[in-house]
Design an enzyme around this catalytic site. Sequence first.
Site, PDB file in Angstrom:
ATOM      1  N   HIS B 236       0.867  -1.178   0.000  1.00 31.61           N
ATOM      2  CA  HIS B 236       0.000   0.000   0.000  1.00 31.61           C
ATOM      3  C   HIS B 236       0.902   1.226   0.000  1.00 31.61           C
ATOM      4  CE1 HIS B 236      -2.984   2.936   1.217  1.00 31.61           C
ATOM      5  NE2 HIS B 236      -3.929   2.039   1.112  1.00 31.61           N
ATOM      6  N   ARG B 256      -6.579  10.549  -0.200  1.00 28.88           N
ATOM      7  CA  ARG B 256      -6.403  11.027  -1.574  1.00 28.88           C
ATOM      8  C   ARG B 256      -7.744  11.173  -2.280  1.00 28.88           C
ATOM      9  NH1 ARG B 256      -2.932   6.453  -3.371  1.00 28.88           N
ATOM     10  NH2 ARG B 256      -3.288   5.609  -1.283  1.00 28.88           N
TER      11      ARG B 256
END
Lengths: 247, 603
Positions: B236, B256
Amino acid sequence: MAKATFKIWRGNSEGGEFKSYDTEISEGMVVLDAVLQIQGEQAGDLACRWNCKAGKCGSCSAEINGNPKLMCMTRMNTLPVDEPITVEPMKAFPLKKDLVTDVSWNYEVKKRIKKFKPRTPDAPDGTWRMQQTDIDRVQEFRKCIECFLCQDVCHVLRDHHKHEEFIGPRFLVYAAALEMHPLDTENRLKDLKDDGNIGYCNITKCCTKVCPENITITDNAIIPLKERVVDEFYDPITKFLKLFRKK
Amino acid sequence: MSEYQTFEHDVLVIGAGGAGLRAAIEASAAGVSVGLVCKSLLGKAHTVMAEGGMAAAMANVDDRDNWKVHFSDTMRGGQYVNNWRMAELHAKEAPDRVRELEAWGAVFDRTKDGKILQRNFGGHRYPRLAHVGDRTGLELIRTLQDHGIHQGIEVYMEVTVIALLKDGERVVGAFAYEREHGRFRIFKAKAVILATGGIGRAYKITSNSWEGTGDGHSLAYDAGAELIDMEFIQFHPTGMVYPPSVRGILVTEGVRGEGGVLKNSEGTRFMFDDIPDNYKDQTADTPEEGWRYTQGDKNARRPPELLTRDHVARCIRREVKAGRGSPHGGVYLDIAWIKEKLPNAAEHIKKKLPSMYHQFKQLADLDITTTPMEVGPTTHYIMGGIRVDGDTQASTLPGLFAAGECAAGINGANRLGGNSLSDLLVFGKRAGEYAAKFALENNFGTFDNAQIEERARWALEAFDRESGENPFAIQNDLQEMMQDLVGIVRVEEEMQQALEGIKDLRERREKISLTGNIDFNPSWHTALDLHNLLNVSEAITLAAIERKESRGGQFRDDFPSKVAEFGKVNFIIKKGAGGQMEIRSERIPEMPEELKQIIEEMG
């Protein structure tokens, strides 16, 4: 690097004692890091529960210098390291070993609370519509990670051992989440009064203070539930009207 | 023989995260008796760590979305080595699985018109993730748990399975120990479902809890089942990097999705520098367009920060290697900047990302509403796992099923964020359904006691050694080695070293000695888990050596490009007759015309 001394409770249901361990403390460390370091280097059989190490699973509850906390969210720099740091298991539950307690009672209590019962779907697509403002409160309650620290500090459980009679703050929050769920049609008020003995809570707010998720347990969950119970069973006017209706 | 307590269930589910719980609920609904074994307490499984949401093409926020778009997004993200049947079923069934959760009491965030709200995530063309702030996994597991406890499922908490029991080729039960007193348990079952999650503990920097030791992968492998795609591990892109003690803890992609941007030490949004060709058409040209996308502008394309995880992780690594990293070896993830765009930005961030706010405030003394976070890649998920049939989740052994992270196929070479929670539900349900069916059609098998006695002896031998190795030290050494030699960037020579290293560590494992008795003794648990970690580490390394190309979660410095020929195969791992690990490649079955067409149409 700094060193710290930990006094950790070692023992089982038959008894035990604090044992001292010295360990290195590095930057940003939390108590769980130190306990796991001691486990890895000095005491391989030191029993403790943990999973996520990020305050999301509620496994590593313990009493640190007497304060009920999650070990993974208690940073070393918030504790005085010039004196020994004590780490003990929760006190409201029977001890299994070291820092691990038998919390199975909580799982039994939850089973007794009537499950979610939604109303028939009423939106055209066969589901429901809910407004965000109507679910904000329920979402607050559903943040609960079931660490059981609120149960641990509740004097009804911790000091008076009323586990048979009182369901404790965790399950009052759980019941509140169900009762205030916009879709739920079940009524749990009688159970809360008779089986849960919500009346035993005298609002000392100890549970709210220790909640690592900052759920406003007493003000937002327990007090409104108490009010609902009172309205349903003790309100003189309603009682009178009910009497009247029966005739 | 010794007398061990024995339990009987039509269906035994091993693992009580999202997939295991959903499987248990489904099997129970089919009218069979169900046992659910969990390594920790119920409701603590790694599913609680899932933050961003579950992907389902419900089209609540953007009506252009449908299963076909979700299917093609998943295949593209997986670089087309996915099990296309699983990707198809997943895309079609995920919306129903989400609605079902709502009917069981889940409380998702809402749209203005009162529907389930969906958010943007990497690799998903439209806002698709049903969510509850950034604690969706907790909502999912708690909903399943609170529903499941009323279904008559027998739950065995803090019980760890150490072997599957076999009747010839068929799996007929499991051998386990309970943690409190170390007593052995026999579970007889007509069908067994593995739902044990991931393998993150094979690596030093990981978002996974102690439980992620590849138990299901290893149990299935030891029993003779096939593993597939083991080379594909998801790093990740955004784990915490500082302070050191929290290194690896996940920072949700939701940051994000809500407009957070990645910057290097020079302040450059470096994700604009390298956009893969097959995503050029879907990616914003300017920061302004990217911002509009995160705020729901349907005419805007997504910012490059929301490219797939494999790509973002490699870009971060590139920046750090080039000397443009943050002080502690990461890059900056900045959500605070949105105050330039939104009034009340701080409140907005706290509302949308409450756990992240809390996590940084408490663990790093950092206020994400005012200060950028330092982030870097962390081992998060394994795409590979037990090879299953797409429809039934049956493994290659009769009576053995698998679902969730420990099963493989849907994700191909790279998983899209949000596809895991929906995978758990879709295939957990299917595993439960087909395992129950198998149980109704079959009797309990028989197994000889030698299997059990051998395993019990194996499990206890470390207690007999006067002195020897510390299991925690071996685990640390394995984690360091896998991180260094079989991490984000791989080369053949280092991986060969890793194979040698695994051999040494296996020998050291044989010399472990334990302190204390058998009651709740974590050093003993770690010693047993190590066997599983070593099996999966070897499988990962072998598969990564064989795939001489770079694709998704596998990046080879010595073969940095994609090779068309490798796009047509999966690598399969199986225990050989002599007990050694064997690997072979197998061609991916031809995709049916209608699915091919969907992929072409979606561009």
